[in-house]
Design a protein around this motif. Structure first.
Motif, short mmCIF file in Angstrom:
data_model
loop_
_atom_site.label_atom_id
_atom_site.label_comp_id
_atom_site.label_asym_id
_atom_site.label_seq_id
_atom_site.Cartn_x
_atom_site.Cartn_y
_atom_site.Cartn_z
N TYR A 23 9.68 56.84 -24.77
CA TYR A 23 8.98 56.96 -26.05
C TYR A 23 8.98 55.60 -26.74
CZ TYR A 23 7.82 59.88 -30.21
OH TYR A 23 7.22 60.52 -31.26
N ASP A 24 7.89 54.83 -26.61
CA ASP A 24 7.90 53.51 -27.23
C ASP A 24 6.70 53.25 -28.13
OD1 ASP A 24 5.90 53.24 -25.36
OD2 ASP A 24 7.00 51.84 -24.08
N SER A 25 5.90 54.29 -28.38
CA SER A 25 4.68 54.09 -29.17
C SER A 25 4.97 53.81 -30.64
CB SER A 25 3.77 55.31 -29.06
OG SER A 25 4.44 56.47 -29.52
N HIS A 26 6.21 54.08 -31.10
CA HIS A 26 6.53 53.91 -32.51
C HIS A 26 7.24 52.60 -32.80
CE1 HIS A 26 5.47 57.97 -34.01
NE2 HIS A 26 5.60 58.26 -32.74
N LEU A 27 7.23 51.66 -31.83
CA LEU A 27 8.00 50.45 -32.01
C LEU A 27 7.16 49.25 -32.41
CD1 LEU A 27 10.35 50.80 -28.94
CD2 LEU A 27 10.91 51.21 -31.32
N HIS B 284 10.00 46.41 -28.32
CA HIS B 284 10.17 47.35 -27.20
C HIS B 284 10.98 46.73 -26.07
CE1 HIS B 284 7.28 45.55 -24.32
NE2 HIS B 284 6.72 45.08 -25.41
N LEU B 285 11.12 45.42 -26.06
CA LEU B 285 11.92 44.75 -25.03
C LEU B 285 13.41 44.92 -25.26
CD1 LEU B 285 9.93 41.39 -24.80
CD2 LEU B 285 9.74 43.38 -23.28
N ASP B 286 13.78 45.31 -26.48
CA ASP B 286 15.20 45.38 -26.85
C ASP B 286 15.76 46.79 -26.88
OD1 ASP B 286 15.27 42.61 -27.18
OD2 ASP B 286 14.61 42.76 -29.27
N ILE B 287 14.94 47.79 -26.56
CA ILE B 287 15.38 49.17 -26.71
C ILE B 287 14.79 50.02 -25.59
CG2 ILE B 287 13.46 49.72 -28.27
CD1 ILE B 287 15.31 51.62 -29.77
N ASP B 288 15.61 50.93 -25.08
CA ASP B 288 15.13 52.00 -24.20
C ASP B 288 15.17 53.27 -25.04
OD1 ASP B 288 14.75 50.48 -21.83
OD2 ASP B 288 16.92 50.46 -21.52
N LEU B 289 14.02 53.65 -25.57
CA LEU B 289 13.94 54.77 -26.49
C LEU B 289 13.41 56.00 -25.77
CD1 LEU B 289 14.13 55.88 -29.42
CD2 LEU B 289 11.79 55.06 -29.78
N PHE B 290 14.16 57.09 -25.89
CA PHE B 290 13.76 58.35 -25.28
C PHE B 290 13.64 59.42 -26.35
CE2 PHE B 290 16.04 55.85 -22.14
CZ PHE B 290 15.12 55.84 -21.10
N HIS B 291 12.75 60.34 -26.08
CA HIS B 291 12.43 61.42 -27.02
C HIS B 291 12.83 62.73 -26.38
CE1 HIS B 291 9.00 63.83 -29.14
NE2 HIS B 291 10.16 64.04 -29.71
N THR B 292 13.71 63.49 -27.01
CA THR B 292 14.08 64.80 -26.48
C THR B 292 12.94 65.77 -26.73
OG1 THR B 292 16.44 64.42 -26.83
CG2 THR B 292 15.73 66.69 -26.64
#
Length: 350
Positions: free
Chosen positions: A335-339, A223-231
């Protein structure tokens, strides 16, 4: 509407052409297969929207490097989409469907163009692509980012090769990246505004890197390497509702700096614009399941259209024709719960 043209060579002088010149040399949507040292091809689609030229410009400059008889590191299958719209510098022509809404799973009424996209998928299924990359520009103030449609480790890594900002979405349906997600890891690249040299260079360097990839990394993404967003929702303005930026002239008057909201986490109460004599039904807001959810995300307070909850928009633009043809914006949440764990591989070959 022309049928799909499929060839296994690069037409002479094609790379010398601007996007608006391609229609005079190609009879319509064209699938070009080029050999490389690794046989499993990288699939690249460009000009899904005729006014988004970054993909073609990136491919032109990339392939020019290999014109002296040098082999590509990997086979390349290039799909050049809406050349007729590109000839006029338009997203699509009157009477045409949006080329990036008519792939498998489309919710758009059937057209001959749907069959062209089905043929592309069928041809590529036989070739077992290594990865799929669909290259786009956008009109608002957006960072460069990658979109995915599967929460899969390989998809994450393919996206991160372009940007640490990654957007996961399931709507709109019928997009190229979703159709190819059944075949291989696939991404959509959003490369900023048309005409930006940085966008072209970034896309070219990314495609070069993909051609040199031997395999897809399997290790989990931190999660430190990605800024993940969920539409979580797509926002359209209802067809009979007028809109613009000039005060008092439309049913909805949009905030003048609305495109500055992109990729900013906005608090509830943020002003999107002003409402004149209409209600929330002036907005068509749909969640991932296609349900109408305008009241979940917007509220009208004393004639002001405001956010009802904290969200992050993307794709906000001041181009009124793009808003009408596509949408006002998408709404996202972090959205980072899937990492935490590697995600089991999706169906399809790697």
């Amino acid at each position: 509407m022309s049928m799909l043209q499929e060839i296994d060579y690069l037409p002479e002088n094609l790379l010398a052409l601007e996007a608006n010149q391609l229609a005079a040399h190609l009879s319509g949507p064209t699938l070009i297969h080029l050999p490389g040292r690794r046989a499993q091809p990288l699939f690249v689609s460009v000009l899904m929207h005729g006014n988004e030229t970054v993909g073609w410009e990136a491919i032109r400059t990339l392939l020019a490097r290999y014109q002296g008889g040098q082999d590509l590191p990997r086979a390349l299958s290039l799909f050049i989409g809406n050349v007729d719209a590109a000839a006029q510098g338009l997203r699509l022509l009157p009477g045409q469907p949006d080329y990036n809404r008519i792939w498998y799973g489309s919710e758009v009424a059937e057209t001959p163009e749907h069959r062209v996209m089905e043929q592309v998928v069928e041809r590529m299924r036989k070739r077992k692509p290594f990865a799929s990359v669909d290259v786009h520009n956008n009109t608002g103030l957006n960072p460069h980012y990658a979109c995915i449609n599967r929460l899969d480790t390989r998809f994450f890594h393919l996206a991160l090769l372009f940007s640490r900002t990654v957007v996961y979405f399931l709507r709109p349906k019928g997009v190229q990246s979703m159709a190819f997600a059944d075949l291989c890891p696939s991404v959509t690249l959003e490369c900023g505004k048309v005409g930006s040299a940085h966008g072209v260079e970034h896309a070219r360097d990314y495609l070069e890197a993909c051609l040199h990839l031997a395999e897809h990394p399997q290790h989990a993404v931190s999660h430190l390497d990605i800024d993940l967003f969920h539409t979580v929702a797509q926002v359209k303005i209802s067809p009979l509702t007028s809109f613009g930026f000039s005060p008092g002239e439309s049913d909805i008057v949009l905030a003048p700096d609305i495109d500055h909201f992109n990729f900013r986490e906005l608090p509830a109460g943020t002003l999107f614009g002003w409402i004149n004599g209409v209600g929330l039904d002036a907005l068509d807001v749909r969640d991932e399941q296609g349900e109408a959810v305008a009241g979940d995300y917007f509220t009208i307070e004393e004639g002001q259209l405001c956010l009802h909850r904290s969200v992050m928009p993307s794709m906000l633009t001041k181009d009124l024709s793009v808003i009408r043809q596509d949408c006002l914006c998408y709404l996202m949440e972090r959205y980072d719960s899937h990492l935490a764990q590697p995600v089991p591989n999706a169906s399809g070959s790697g």
